[in-house]
Design a protein around this motif. Structure first.
Motif, short mmCIF file in Angstrom:
data_model
loop_
_atom_site.label_atom_id
_atom_site.label_comp_id
_atom_site.label_asym_id
_atom_site.label_seq_id
_atom_site.Cartn_x
_atom_site.Cartn_y
_atom_site.Cartn_z
N GLU A 86 0.81 -1.22 0.00
CA GLU A 86 0.00 0.00 0.00
C GLU A 86 0.84 1.27 0.00
O GLU A 86 0.39 2.31 -0.46
CB GLU A 86 -0.97 -0.02 1.18
N ARG A 87 2.07 1.20 0.48
CA ARG A 87 2.97 2.36 0.47
C ARG A 87 3.61 2.58 -0.89
O ARG A 87 4.13 3.66 -1.17
CB ARG A 87 4.05 2.21 1.54
N MET A 88 3.58 1.57 -1.74
CA MET A 88 4.19 1.68 -3.07
C MET A 88 3.33 2.54 -3.99
O MET A 88 2.11 2.59 -3.84
CB MET A 88 4.32 0.30 -3.73
N GLY A 89 3.97 3.17 -4.94
CA GLY A 89 3.25 3.91 -5.96
C GLY A 89 2.70 2.95 -7.02
O GLY A 89 3.10 1.79 -7.10
N VAL A 90 1.79 3.45 -7.83
CA VAL A 90 1.16 2.63 -8.86
C VAL A 90 2.20 2.12 -9.86
O VAL A 90 2.13 0.97 -10.30
CB VAL A 90 0.04 3.41 -9.58
N LYS A 91 3.18 2.93 -10.18
CA LYS A 91 4.21 2.52 -11.14
C LYS A 91 4.98 1.31 -10.61
O LYS A 91 5.18 0.33 -11.33
CB LYS A 91 5.16 3.68 -11.43
N GLU A 92 5.40 1.38 -9.35
CA GLU A 92 6.15 0.27 -8.76
C GLU A 92 5.26 -0.97 -8.64
O GLU A 92 5.70 -2.09 -8.94
CB GLU A 92 6.69 0.67 -7.38
N GLN A 93 4.01 -0.78 -8.22
CA GLN A 93 3.08 -1.90 -8.16
C GLN A 93 2.92 -2.54 -9.53
O GLN A 93 2.92 -3.77 -9.67
CB GLN A 93 1.72 -1.46 -7.64
#
Length: 103
Positions: A86-93
């Protein structure tokens, strides 16, 4: 009833945001498919392994639900804690989804 746009087919007047369009592109790249029979029935998604539990009221909602599913499957495959995800950004996800779920 349908119009073709850069982000795929959608109902007239129900444009998908650029963020959702990016997520949809990633999801389709790992085997997710989106469908709507009629505006009243809503939108659903499916993969070779699973499908949405219920139809979503909009294409954007279906993309969000599929993104949630892909995230859960990715977290399980890569053993990533929910709070870290949940702390990750959409790009990293998105990169992790592509790595973990590529068909």
């Amino acid at each position: 009833m349908f119009k073709k746009s850069k982000s795929g087919s959608s109902f007239k007047g129900s444009a998908v945001s650029s963020g959702a369009a990016g997520q949809r592109e990633i999801l389709e790249g790992v085997g997710y498919a989106f469908d709507s029979v009629t505006k009243k029935s809503g939108w659903s998604w499916s993969t070779t392994d699973t499908r949405s539990d219920e139809n979503q009221p909009s294409e954007s909602d279906a993309i969000a639900d599929a993104w949630r599913d892909a995230g859960e499957r990715t977290r399980q495959a890569l053993n990533i804690p929910a709070d870290t995800w949940e702390r990750m950004g959409v790009k990293e996800q998105g990169e992790l989804v592509q790595d973990a779920l590529s068909v």
